[in-house]
Design an enzyme around this catalytic site. Structure first.
Site, PDB file in Angstrom:
ATOM      1  CB  THR B 185      -0.867   0.096   1.263  1.00 34.07           C
ATOM      2  OG1 THR B 185      -0.010   0.128   2.397  1.00 34.07           O
ATOM      3  CG2 THR B 185      -1.812  -1.051   1.382  1.00 34.07           C
ATOM      4  CD  GLU B 333      -4.615  -1.560   3.849  1.00 32.96           C
ATOM      5  OE1 GLU B 333      -5.310  -1.251   2.859  1.00 32.96           O
ATOM      6  OE2 GLU B 333      -3.772  -0.791   4.358  1.00 32.96           O
ATOM      7  CE  LYS B 442     -12.332  14.940  15.210  1.00 31.66           C
ATOM      8  NZ  LYS B 442     -11.118  14.373  15.804  1.00 31.66           N
ATOM      9  CD1 TRP B 447     -16.345  15.116  13.625  1.00 32.28           C
ATOM     10  CD2 TRP B 447     -16.931  13.121  12.808  1.00 32.28           C
ATOM     11  NE1 TRP B 447     -15.719  14.170  14.385  1.00 32.28           N
ATOM     12  CE2 TRP B 447     -16.059  12.921  13.904  1.00 32.28           C
ATOM     13  CE3 TRP B 447     -17.414  12.009  12.133  1.00 32.28           C
ATOM     14  CZ2 TRP B 447     -15.688  11.654  14.342  1.00 32.28           C
ATOM     15  CZ3 TRP B 447     -17.050  10.749  12.565  1.00 32.28           C
ATOM     16  CH2 TRP B 447     -16.183  10.568  13.667  1.00 32.28           C
TER      17      TRP B 447
END
Lengths: 545, 545
Positions: B185, B333, B442, B447
């Site tokens: 990755t 993954e 934030k 959020w």
């Protein structure tokens, strides 16, 4: 060196959990024994399967113990599929159409601990209960108000059993090779033998059904399971449907043409699965009533399995129903799916006749099923569509032995299972069954396919059913005898039938004689009993040329 | 009690063997580095993969050893996929677009024993060879006449290597958990980390791709892999295509709009897979040339993954290409597929706008991927399409650690892998990524999704690219700053952009300011480097209200 991937077992409980998050609102429509149509969702099935798992736990059911069912296709049977296997026990679906002695043998052989039964089978259960030695309680699949008035020790009510149980249940993390369900094969000889499926085999098989090269099952489908849930897990469809979110339509006990047609219409069935006999009844109904299924229904494809699909059946579905037939083949020992006859791109512009030729084949193997044909000495034969030989299979959803080792070893040294079928395989991998090994007719050192002859004979408008067996012959070793059942009110002379066959089979395959009978012998599951037929015609003598 | 099913491991060699019997004549079309289009069949791939396996055996390659590749999408890379993994070694596909230092690091970290490379990378190999400590030989993927003139020790020619080798090879029966391939990755921080896939994970993932709820890949497809075979096994497509017999179209190095369009037209591509950037270039080409893809092509569906699919992209495919967009999500993954945005029957009659709303979501999990969202304390959040939280996943094709344990433990106590994404999940199981956890803004305890803001901003006709980062704010903790790259020849004032956004996002999400830049920083694989951007705007101050 091992890969570094999560060690997550393939479990039936994970199929249910997937359904609960990926398509909780997909529906299951069931025609019930009590009468009305019942609709629920996978969310409902999940909730109740967990209540059932809690109830079984309260009954102290242990991992690996067998739980029997005598039930039709319906939502409660679905709950048993997931609740029983999910909690670690083994769902043992029993075919209620077997003779009572066979059911007794099977339940005792499997050592079923509990037996869940549909109201239709109350009298049967009452009769058998005293002889089912291991069954601790009999649970009627109904609610309190409809409990049957029968004399059975430890009679319980399903709705009472699960009522009040928590709908939370932590599924155990089982070994994926653990047994999940079992089904007995009704062989034509000897006692039935148990096939013990695992969580792993069931999941891999279900994935196969959901692939485009399998049934292409998807959440867009409304799938009618005419194939019974007591027959090889309804070809694995309850798991596969929960896996992909297909809507399920479960017909309960009503399998006549009219009931099925009505259900297909009202439940907008896109995919229907069953044996040829059922589809013949459906087509008969359409014929008699002068219906127009292409207009009434949204049927898209029909899976025909369990026996070879007659050409006329395929043609009627293609032309009158505007539905594609997926001819499929398998066995209880194969979970059951081995092949599906899906077309390849090269068949895209095929004429109807060419398509029907293709559809006569049982199809190409799913990924997961290896297949080969061998001669009498075990040497592999050519994949040329001509050479025919014993069909052997291998794969992760194929049995390696029967329950309790009955019948001994069933694999050869290299791990192949002999299906008992004689088949050809062509260059594109399409397999076609030409006969059962024990039914093949050996004439002058060559094989004559009894199945091909039978399929050709039932194409004659006067023939209701046909069987072909080999009769000893001094010169040719064996020659075929055609045995037919004529449709009521119809006629067909021997000469007429042979003339009809002349253009349809090789000349040297033409039966030496035709015998007329009122009915052919069948097993409880509808399989033709050629052994009985051979017995019946033991003293038959052909004119020797 | 274990089931009584055959113990057949899930192996990549069995995928190839299946292809060889079930659809040997399906094709692989490759555009080569050398120029011409090359056509072959799975039968050819199988034959040559076995020759390769024999060649690797002759080179004394041991089970589990890594074999590196620096190659485009083409038939020889396919042969490596099956030959290397099939014989028990581990195929390590390296991204040639990485910086040379990263390639060097990766090859050394993986301890690659042999490196197969395409002619395009001859100079790169010449440069790196002295520093690749474990590589015993470098094999150019070409024939003798085209061997590159480079100074590399132990330079071999692929065609010479396999030429003369037998095309018979008995694949070893491996543990299905054995490593089959690996991919590093390219994280935005630290050294690349290796993900080690197993035969089992690759097969299960491929089955998922072949299901209707995945890509519905089938033998009827002609599938264009724009996603590189050096990027998470081209999303697993080479295996899945061999599993179901899909025709593969491999574009080699030519990924510009014109080349892809031409390939789609001549190779009758039905399914194409790639990242948004590639599709933008294709659409640009169509736009510039005034083409009519709905007429020229038979494109049926487009898989968009690797980054969120902008609404305009989806709309163009739906309206101008007459193709359905399958928005997909995953990670290296995760092998990589986690979700696909397939519609449910209830969306059948949806308007274009409703469909686009649905397509903005990343989709429902495949069977095999469990998914949940949790808050900062790890408590599971509601699946209501509103609550957003950290997206955790679990399943048999998800990594449990990186190669050599780099980065330590990556699963929580219950075995969940934190994707690093912030997402919502709705009642039907549709997941939508709202942000990367490290990029979330934030503001006042709530959020703000930087991705939603970016997607909205790129909808403005003057905006080429957009990024949103959080800037410290005394009162609100953080407030969004919109950073844009304006298209050549276009203009858009701060006021105009904010006005444009006003109708598209919640009022309190509106950026406090807009910054204009010439270009945004990206990783070698095209990912936006927000860390660099935050660094760049470290001293930026917002007007404090």
């Amino acid at each position: 060196m091992l890969g570094l991937m999560q060690d997550q077992p393939l479990l039936i409980s994970s199929v249910l959990e997937h359904a609960l998050t990926a398509h909780p609102r997909s529906e299951i429509a069931s025609r019930t024994v009590e009468g009305p149509l019942h609709h629920c969702t996978y969310a409902d099935i999940g909730r109740r399967a967990k209540q059932l798992a809690n109830a079984l736990t309260a009954l102290e059911v242990q991992p690996g113990e067998r739980i029997g069912t005598l039930a039709w296709n319906g939502y409660r049977h679905m709950e048993l599929y997931f609740g029983v296997s999910g909690m670690g026990a083994v769902l043992h679906t029993i075919n209620p159409r077997l003779f009572p002695e066979q059911i007794e043998f099977i339940a005792n052989h499997a050592e079923d601990q509990y037996l869940f039964f549909e109201l239709s089978f109350a009298a049967l259960v009452e009769q058998l209960a005293p002889r089912m030695k291991t069954v601790k309680a009999f649970i009627a699949l109904t609610d309190r108000n409809r409990m049957p008035d029968i004399e059975v020790p430890n009679l319980l009510c399903y709705e009472d059993l699960i009522d009040g149980q928590s709908s939370d249940f932590d599924w155990p993390v089982l070994d994926e090779r653990a047994a999940s369900s079992m089904c007995y094969t009704s062989g034509t000889t000897g006692n039935p033998k148990g096939v013990l499926f695992s969580h792993r085999s069931s999941i891999l098989h279900s994935l196969g059904l959901c692939t485009s090269e399998g049934f292409g099952l998807s959440s867009a489908d409304s799938a009618l399971l005419v194939v019974p849930m007591f027959h090889v897990n309804a070809w694995g469809m309850p798991y596969a449907a929960a896996m992909c979110g297909a809507r399920l339509v479960l017909p309960g006990p009503a399998l006549d043409g009219e009931s099925l047609y009505e259900l297909m219409r009202t439940e907008q069935v896109t995919l229907a699965l069953g044996v040829p006999t059922v589809w013949m009844m459906l087509q008969q109904h359409v014929e008699t009533r002068g219906l127009d299924p292409a207009v009434d229904l949204c049927l898209n494809r029909v899976v025909v399995g369990g026996a070879a699909a007659p050409r006329t059946l395929v043609e009627t579905f293609e032309t009158r129903f505007d539905a594609r037939v997926l001819h499929a083949w398998g066995m209880t020992e194969m979970s059951p799916l081995g092949t599906v006859c899906n077309p390849l791109p090269r068949h895209r512009d095929a004429s109807l006749a060419e398509r029907l030729d293709l559809q006569a084949k049982q199809g190409r193997a799913l990924f997961g099923v290896s297949m080969k044909i061998v001669d009498e000495e075990g040497a592999e034969l050519s994949r040329d569509g001509k050479a025919s030989g014993h069909l052997l299979v291998k794969g992760p959803w194929i049995a390696n032995q029967y329950f309790r080792g009955e019948g001994g070893s069933i694999l050869d040294e290299a791990g192949w299972f002999d299906t008992g079928d004689i088949a050809t395989i062509d260059a594109d991998g399409y397999m076609q069954i030409t006969d059962r090994a024990k039914d093949v007719i050996k004439s002058g050192g060559e094989w004559i396919s009894s199945i091909d002859l039978e399929n050709a004979a039932v194409g004659h408008p006067a023939v209701a059913e046909a069987a072909v067996i080999g009769i000893p012959h001094a010169k040719w070793q064996e020659r075929p005898l055609l045995i037919v059942v004529i449709k009521p009110g119809k006629k067909a002379s021997k000469e007429e039938l042979l003339e009809y066959l002349e253009t349809r089979v090789a000349k040297w395959w033409l039966p030496d004689d035709v015998a007329y009978v009122e009915a052919l012998p069948h097993t409880a599951t509808g399989k033709l009993q050629k052994m009985k037929l051979r017995e019946q015609f033991r003293d038959y003598r052909l004119a020797q040329e």
